[in-house]
Motif scaffolding. Structure first.
Motif, short mmCIF file in Angstrom:
data_model
loop_
_atom_site.label_atom_id
_atom_site.label_comp_id
_atom_site.label_asym_id
_atom_site.label_seq_id
_atom_site.Cartn_x
_atom_site.Cartn_y
_atom_site.Cartn_z
N LYS A 142 -10.97 -39.96 -7.97
CA LYS A 142 -11.36 -40.89 -6.67
C LYS A 142 -10.83 -40.43 -5.69
CE LYS A 142 -9.21 -44.80 -10.44
NZ LYS A 142 -8.42 -46.12 -10.43
N GLU A 171 -8.16 -41.54 -12.79
CA GLU A 171 -7.37 -41.51 -11.02
C GLU A 171 -6.91 -40.45 -10.58
OE1 GLU A 171 -5.65 -44.02 -9.98
OE2 GLU A 171 -4.77 -43.23 -7.94
N SER A 172 -7.31 -39.21 -11.03
CA SER A 172 -7.18 -37.86 -10.63
C SER A 172 -8.96 -37.08 -9.95
CB SER A 172 -7.13 -36.61 -11.52
OG SER A 172 -8.17 -36.79 -12.97
N TYR A 175 -16.85 -46.56 -13.02
CA TYR A 175 -15.18 -46.04 -13.66
C TYR A 175 -14.73 -44.73 -12.87
CZ TYR A 175 -11.43 -44.49 -16.52
OH TYR A 175 -10.04 -43.50 -16.26
#
Length: 119
Positions: free
Chosen positions: A64, A61-62, A58
């Motif tokens: 990825k 988002e920042s 996991y």
């Protein structure tokens, strides 16, 4: 009990790379997942990434497509490869480990390692 020791933090310029390592010892048989949180000055601690013993990952988002988490189960070590670093990645990074299977909730924490990205 599980002990976690981080290494690899430091100062890097924008666009640079760093790799954090976290060596775990102790009762590792109970650990399902390991990950990294970070805390920037004046901000809440946030989950950056985690990886389960089966290899499921996991990422927030920042990070990825810039960060990669991996683990060497034989060495009880987890890594965080950080590329294309930005000033907003500046924070203290904490390694952690958790026993739960259905969701990631750390039970053990390292002392943290500072990552500073200069603009």
């Amino acid at each position: 009990q599980v002990q976690l020791v981080e290494s690899g933090g430091g100062l890097v310029q924008t666009g640079g790379s760093l790799t954090l390592s976290c060596a775990a010892s102790g009762s590792m048989f109970s650990i399902n997942a390991m990950g990294w949180y970070r805390q920037a000055p004046g901000k809440q601690r946030e989950l950056v990434a985690y990886i389960t013993i089966g290899g499921r990952t996991y990422y927030v988002e920042s990070v990825k497509d810039r960060f990669t988490i991996s683990r060497d189960n034989a060495k009880n070590t987890v890594y965080l490869q950080m590329n294309s670093l930005k000033p907003e990645d500046t924070a203290v990074y904490y390694c952690n480990a958790g026993r739960r299977i259905t969701y990631y909730s750390p039970d053990y924490w390292g002392q943290g390692t500072q990552v500073t990205v200069s603009s």
